[in-house]
Design an enzyme around this catalytic site. Sequence first.
Site, PDB file in Angstrom:
ATOM      1  N   LYS A  99     -26.765 -47.439  -3.841  1.00 16.57           N
ATOM      2  CA  LYS A  99     -26.103 -46.229  -4.325  1.00 16.57           C
ATOM      3  C   LYS A  99     -24.808 -46.622  -5.030  1.00 16.57           C
ATOM      4  O   LYS A  99     -24.079 -47.517  -4.584  1.00 16.57           O
ATOM      5  CB  LYS A  99     -25.822 -45.276  -3.160  1.00 16.57           C
ATOM      6  CG  LYS A  99     -27.108 -44.817  -2.469  1.00 16.57           C
ATOM      7  CD  LYS A  99     -26.854 -43.714  -1.464  1.00 16.57           C
ATOM      8  CE  LYS A  99     -28.098 -43.381  -0.666  1.00 16.57           C
ATOM      9  NZ  LYS A  99     -29.256 -42.990  -1.496  1.00 16.57           N
ATOM     10  N   ASP A 120     -28.810 -45.281  -7.392  1.00 17.55           N
ATOM     11  CA  ASP A 120     -28.833 -43.867  -7.021  1.00 17.55           C
ATOM     12  C   ASP A 120     -27.412 -43.321  -7.075  1.00 17.55           C
ATOM     13  O   ASP A 120     -26.538 -43.792  -6.352  1.00 17.55           O
ATOM     14  CB  ASP A 120     -29.406 -43.742  -5.602  1.00 17.55           C
ATOM     15  CG  ASP A 120     -29.531 -42.304  -5.128  1.00 17.55           C
ATOM     16  OD1 ASP A 120     -29.168 -41.379  -5.882  1.00 17.55           O
ATOM     17  OD2 ASP A 120     -29.990 -42.113  -3.984  1.00 17.55           O
ATOM     18  N   GLU A 156     -31.378 -42.865 -10.277  1.00 15.95           N
ATOM     19  CA  GLU A 156     -31.769 -41.728  -9.442  1.00 15.95           C
ATOM     20  C   GLU A 156     -30.677 -40.660  -9.374  1.00 15.95           C
ATOM     21  O   GLU A 156     -29.497 -40.976  -9.191  1.00 15.95           O
ATOM     22  CB  GLU A 156     -32.092 -42.239  -8.040  1.00 15.95           C
ATOM     23  CG  GLU A 156     -32.685 -41.210  -7.113  1.00 15.95           C
ATOM     24  CD  GLU A 156     -33.130 -41.849  -5.809  1.00 15.95           C
ATOM     25  OE1 GLU A 156     -33.119 -41.135  -4.779  1.00 15.95           O
ATOM     26  OE2 GLU A 156     -33.490 -43.047  -5.798  1.00 15.95           O
ATOM     27  N   GLU A 196     -36.372 -35.746  -4.612  1.00 18.02           N
ATOM     28  CA  GLU A 196     -36.195 -35.649  -3.166  1.00 18.02           C
ATOM     29  C   GLU A 196     -35.686 -34.276  -2.739  1.00 18.02           C
ATOM     30  O   GLU A 196     -35.810 -33.903  -1.561  1.00 18.02           O
ATOM     31  CB  GLU A 196     -35.244 -36.727  -2.652  1.00 18.02           C
ATOM     32  CG  GLU A 196     -33.803 -36.553  -3.092  1.00 18.02           C
ATOM     33  CD  GLU A 196     -32.917 -37.708  -2.669  1.00 18.02           C
ATOM     34  OE1 GLU A 196     -32.054 -37.494  -1.803  1.00 18.02           O
ATOM     35  OE2 GLU A 196     -33.098 -38.826  -3.204  1.00 18.02           O
ATOM     36  N   HIS A 209     -39.465 -40.298  -0.003  1.00 22.16           N
ATOM     37  CA  HIS A 209     -38.061 -40.221   0.404  1.00 22.16           C
ATOM     38  C   HIS A 209     -38.003 -40.057   1.915  1.00 22.16           C
ATOM     39  O   HIS A 209     -38.499 -39.069   2.464  1.00 22.16           O
ATOM     40  CB  HIS A 209     -37.370 -39.035  -0.282  1.00 22.16           C
ATOM     41  CG  HIS A 209     -35.910 -38.910   0.066  1.00 22.16           C
ATOM     42  ND1 HIS A 209     -35.402 -37.887   0.828  1.00 22.16           N
ATOM     43  CD2 HIS A 209     -34.858 -39.708  -0.240  1.00 22.16           C
ATOM     44  CE1 HIS A 209     -34.102 -38.034   0.959  1.00 22.16           C
ATOM     45  NE2 HIS A 209     -33.746 -39.136   0.330  1.00 22.16           N
ATOM     46  N   GLU A 235     -39.970 -45.717   0.019  1.00 26.28           N
ATOM     47  CA  GLU A 235     -38.585 -46.010   0.409  1.00 26.28           C
ATOM     48  C   GLU A 235     -38.574 -46.475   1.859  1.00 26.28           C
ATOM     49  O   GLU A 235     -39.083 -45.782   2.738  1.00 26.28           O
ATOM     50  CB  GLU A 235     -37.689 -44.778   0.274  1.00 26.28           C
ATOM     51  CG  GLU A 235     -36.255 -45.076   0.719  1.00 26.28           C
ATOM     52  CD  GLU A 235     -35.308 -43.901   0.561  1.00 26.28           C
ATOM     53  OE1 GLU A 235     -34.177 -44.124   0.101  1.00 26.28           O
ATOM     54  OE2 GLU A 235     -35.702 -42.768   0.903  1.00 26.28           O
TER      55      GLU A 235
END
Length: 358
Positions: A166, A195, A221, A247, A297, A317
Amino acid sequence: MTLPLVSTVRARSVDVPMARPLRTASGSIPTAPLLLLDVVTESGVVGHAYLFAYSRLMLPAMTAIVGEVASGLAGRSIAPTRYMHDMRREFRLLGTQGLLGMVLSGIEMALWDAFGKTVDQPVATLLGGAPVALRAYDSYGMVDLPRDEAALRESVESGFQAVKIKIGYPDADHDVAVVRRVREIVGDDVELMVDYTQALDPPEACRRIRRLRDFDLYWVEEPVAAEDLAGHSFVRRATRARIQTGENWWFPEGCRAAIAASASDFAMFDLMKIGGFTGWMLAAGQAHAASLPVSSHLFVEASAHAMAVTPTGGWMEYLDLAGAILQDPCRPVDGHVTAAGPGLGITWNEAAIERYAV
């Protein structure tokens, strides 16, 4: 055969430590607040599933909703798809987004687990497929370099062929520096996803994504707010980056709206929000028709069953939320995850549940 009838539905709250707490640009998640669901049948079979509340503040409200909606299940057969269709029809005027939808999906998953245990089969088999080894990516939050360097190397050495981190730091330079260093650590042969966890507006997303072009990212993402389908579509066109979202799509209708808006190059389904296995299968058909690769997700134990029968299935994931309270946690082997059974392959560790009870 005659399926057993539901006797009662139980809900318990736990707050579980995470081996790798999640830090994101939109907030941190140090532990996993989970709502554990038990569908008890008159035959004695008990179906298990869990929900991720994101914040433990939501656990009492979710528990209360379970008590209300589950009261009508007593005496009904464990027929999960019929249950979900009935519940969506019952709550048509209210709508099923939010906590209500999460609870309905969780009960539906527990019904599938009870169904599978009743006939001694994995859910993947009941859905028309079979458990298979699915390629998974190791999912990180915002990494802390150099502290997380050893963990990233271990991910690659253990067999993962993809890693997600992330980003969305206060300044773009920090994003670039982190992505550059992680790419150096994992190497060019490992897929790298990033992400933004909805942290940016479309113009800033475009500016930052352009600066990441040199790092061969597999996907970017949720660069903008999940509900901003037009924004995602704009970022896709403006940057030509491969955008991942999904998600936070609610039920198959969310998938349909995103496809119509050309909002994503992929589809990432969350069993808790897409409508359990019933919603997943309907959405997977839409993704197939639109040639969108589907990723999962969270909920790795259950998602492995759904992904095994998804025509355009892509990456699983791997992010362990519930391993600390399971007797047999789902563990990757050479970067792959395989669904367990019977049912969803979930068995509670009651001692751990007592330890982490809320």
